[in-house]
Design a protein around this motif. Structure first.
Motif: not given
Length: 172
Positions: A97-112
């Protein structure tokens, strides 16, 4: 070679994780309201209706909800921790989770937010996470640390909970 922060679960692991989820949460998927909430919600859990998002045409509250849950999950986990993102009857993932969602990172898989199917985030030990129920239109957060980190913001966005510790919350 650097390992990706989002990895699809291979078939054997997918089955093992889902089997454990069924056992731990007594998961009973159903579109029938007679079988909702579909899991045995843990003692440290709060569930909200997602109906407050029905009048959110610009998705502003939905975006804030997703951010609140994601940030809450990150705050509960160590810096190198991984989580599971489960999509019932579809591909599921392990991710950092700390390696996704930020600039240049992959998106979070799925969503709550359960967009047509059960969406589940789980810590590797299954003690913390979220359970989105598409047919009930609900979101359950569980684990004391996650509730401490995210429940106030989620309540601002969604209103009063419908359940606490798996029990219906009465109206005042």
């Amino acid at each position: 070679m650097v390992e990706s922060p989002v990895v699809e679960l291979v078939e054997a692991e997918h089955r093992r994780v889902w089997d454990r989820f069924y056992d731990v949460f007594m998961f009973q998927p159903s579109t029938s309201s007679l079988k909702w909430p579909a899991i045995k919600e843990p003692a440290a859990s709060v569930a909200w209706s997602l109906a407050a998002l029905d009048d959110d045409p610009e998705y502003e509250r939905l975006d804030r909800l997703v951010e609140a849950v994601e940030q809450g999950l990150i705050s509960c986990l160590g810096p190198k921790a991984t989580m599971l993102a489960l999509d019932w009857q579809h591909t599921s993932y392990r991710f950092a989770p700390r390696s996704v969602g930020g600039p240049g990172q992959p998106a979070w898989p799925l969503s709550p937010y359960p967009d047509g199917d059960y969406y589940i985030y789980l810590s590797e030990d299954f003690r913390t996470g979220s359970f989105g129920h598409p047919w009930e239109g609900s979101l359950c957060l569980f684990g004391a640390e996650l509730l401490d980190a995210a429940s106030k913001e989620v309540e601002k966005l969604l209103g009063r909970p419908i359940r606490r510790s798996g029990r219906a919350v009465g109206t005042v």
